[in-house]
Each structure stands twice: as structure tokens, then as C-alpha cells.
Design a protein around this motif. Structure first.
Motif, PDB file in Angstrom:
ATOM      1  N   SER A  75       2.978  10.380   5.141  1.00 30.91           N
ATOM      2  CA  SER A  75       3.025   9.367   4.089  1.00 30.91           C
ATOM      3  C   SER A  75       3.470   8.046   4.682  1.00 30.91           C
ATOM      4  O   SER A  75       4.233   7.995   5.645  1.00 30.91           O
TER       5      SER A  75
ATOM      6  N   SER B 158       0.851  -1.190   0.000  1.00 31.78           N
ATOM      7  CA  SER B 158       0.000   0.000   0.000  1.00 31.78           C
ATOM      8  C   SER B 158       0.887   1.241   0.000  1.00 31.78           C
ATOM      9  O   SER B 158       2.050   1.202   0.407  1.00 31.78           O
ATOM     10  N   LEU B 159       0.310   2.353  -0.467  1.00 31.16           N
ATOM     11  CA  LEU B 159       1.012   3.630  -0.497  1.00 31.16           C
ATOM     12  C   LEU B 159       0.005   4.726  -0.199  1.00 31.16           C
ATOM     13  O   LEU B 159      -1.029   4.829  -0.857  1.00 31.16           O
TER      14      LEU B 159
ATOM     15  N   GLN C 147       4.083   3.620   3.515  1.00 29.58           N
ATOM     16  CA  GLN C 147       4.125   2.595   2.490  1.00 29.58           C
ATOM     17  C   GLN C 147       4.400   1.250   3.128  1.00 29.58           C
ATOM     18  O   GLN C 147       5.103   1.149   4.144  1.00 29.58           O
TER      19      GLN C 147
END
Length: 257
Positions: free
Chosen positions: A53, A46-47, A55
Motif C-alpha cells: 500500500s 493518491s492512495l 499514499q
């Protein structure tokens, strides 16, 4: 107690795996003895990006080559995750596990084996761990729908830790026993589930550790699969008072060959 908690996590993981079952093509539980590599690989991740942010990335893979005389099995698990807040990046997962086992058939239902495993898990303060073992096993069930093996043996392991706070040791090594079971189940015309549970009662200060791996693959078209997995681990003597249990649930897309 470890075992009730471990079985509770296992039941929850199996329940999550059930949501991924669909039906399209055919699968089988029986290991093909054609001296050709068979296996599968699944990739997920996932990002996300906003004020912060993050990942994640994970890979689960296995491969088996079998004949009437012997079998070689390989497996791997990779899990990486990071999070960035105010331009400060923090790793949330750094797990790599590689392993394999060679089985030599002593009879139709019994075998001798030798195996090994390498692991690093920086989030759990494990810089590196290696384990080698040997023993014997018994093929308890061998049908088109289910393969179920029991095995036991003895081995040696060494674990190197990262930063430690005395009196926690910087490394542990010693002999350990090996008790385990593994199986493959054909649960529908298109879906199969593989699981392996191993317990390592150790000597000295290395304690007892255990791993449980569950992987579900559902064929959707021409070998392409939807995959779900669970990886659970336990150690009775973690470094620097880290948690004794760890769990990982994965969902992804893969290929079965």
C-alpha cells in the motif's frame, strides 16, 4: 554541471504543465492593488492498496495582499508520501516549506523587501532550515498579461541535519547572497502560470543552493481550478552525500480567490 541539469529539469516540468491547460473563465496576471487577500490553494494525492500500500498527499498554496504602497506575499508547499510492505511502513516524502516576503514600493518600478523561509525535508536529512533576507528589486515588466520582477539582497540561514556520518557536519549556518526573479503570465483566457527562481550563493561551508517553483492554474468554474506544479531544488553541499538535486511534480484540484 548544476545549471544545465537544472534548466533541463525546468523544461521537462514546463512541458508537463502544458497538458493541464483548458479554457472556461477569465484570469489575469496583474496583481490587484485593492488591499485584499488574493491567491489559491491546490490539493493532490493518491492512495493504492494491494500486496503493498502507498499514499501521497501534497498541498501548494499562495496568498497576496497588495496596495499602491506595499505588498505582502505568502506561500507554502507540503508533500508527504509513504509505502507499506509486509506491515513495514517507510516514509518516501516529508517536505514542508513555508515562506513570505514583504515589499515596500520605493517608486513605480522599484521596491525594498524583507523575507524569510522555514523548511523541513526529512527524506533529504534536513531536520530544519530557516533563512531570513532583505534587499531590493525592480519591476521589469508590468502589463495585463505579464508581471516580471528581478531582486537581489543578502541574508542568513541555518540548517540542522538529522543523522550524520563524520566528517559531515550536524548543522550549517552563515551569510548568503540572494539573486532571483519571479513572474506571473496570463497564457490564455482561463490559465495563468506563476514561477519563482532563486539562487543563494553562500559563504563558508554552507555552499550554494537554489529553488525553482512553477505553478499553473486553470479556472474551470466559479473559482475552482485544475492545477499543476513543479518544485525543483539544488544544494552544492548536501548532507551525507545525498543527491544534490530534488524534483517534485504535482497535479491537483484547487480554488482561486
Amino acid at each position: 554541471m548544476f545549471y544545465p541539469r537544472f534548466f533541463s529539469l525546468s523544461c521537462k516540468s514546463l512541458a508537463l504543465l502544458g497538458f493541464a491547460i483548458t479554457q472556461v473563465n477569465n484570469v489575469q496576471a496583474q496583481t490587484l492593488q485593492d488591499n485584499t487577500w488574493h491567491g489559491g490553494i491546490a490539493i493532490g494525492g493518491s492512495l493504492a492498496s494491494s500486496n503493498t500500500s502507498s499514499q501521497t498527499f501534497n498541498v501548494v498554496a499562495n496568498a497576496t495582499k497588495a496596495s499602491k504602497e506595499d505588498k505582502l506575499g505568502l506561500y507554502s508547499l507540503i508533500n508527504y508520501g509513504s509505502n507499506k510492505v509486509n506491515n513495514i511502513k517507510t516514509n518516501t516524502a516529508q517536505l514542508l516549506r513555508l515562506g513570505g516576503r514583504y515589499d515596500y514600493n520605493l517608486s513605480e518600478n522599484s521596491f525594498f523587501f524583507g523575507g524569510g523561509e522555514l523548511e523541513t525535508n526529512k527524506i533529504q536529512n534536513i531536520d530544519s532550515r530557516y533563512a531570513i533576507n532583505a534587499g531590493a528589486g525592480f519591476k521589469l515588466i508590468k502589463t495585463d498579461e505579464t508581471n516580471f520582477d528581478l531582486f537581489t539582497g543578502i541574508g542568513f540561514s541555518e540548517t540542522q541535519f538529522g543523522a550524520t556520518i563524520p566528517p559531515s557536519p550536524t548543522s550549517k549556518r552563515g551569510f548568503e547572497f540572494l539573486l532571483g526573479e519571479e513572474s506571473t503570465h496570463k497564457i490564455s483566457a482561463t490559465s495563468s502560470i506563476k514561477q519563482r527562481w532563486t539562487v543563494y550563493p553562500g559563504t563558508g561551508d554552507i555552499g550554494t543552493r537554489s529553488t525553482l517553483d512553477i505553478n499553473l492554474a486553470t479556472v474551470v468554474a466559479n473559482g475552482w481550478t485544475l492545477n499543476a506544479g513543479a518544485a525543483l531544488s539544488y544544494t552544492s553541499k548536501p548532507s551525507n552525500n545525498f543527491k544534490s538535486t530534488n524534483s517534485l511534480i504535482t497535479f491537483g484540484f484547487g480554488y482561486k480567490y
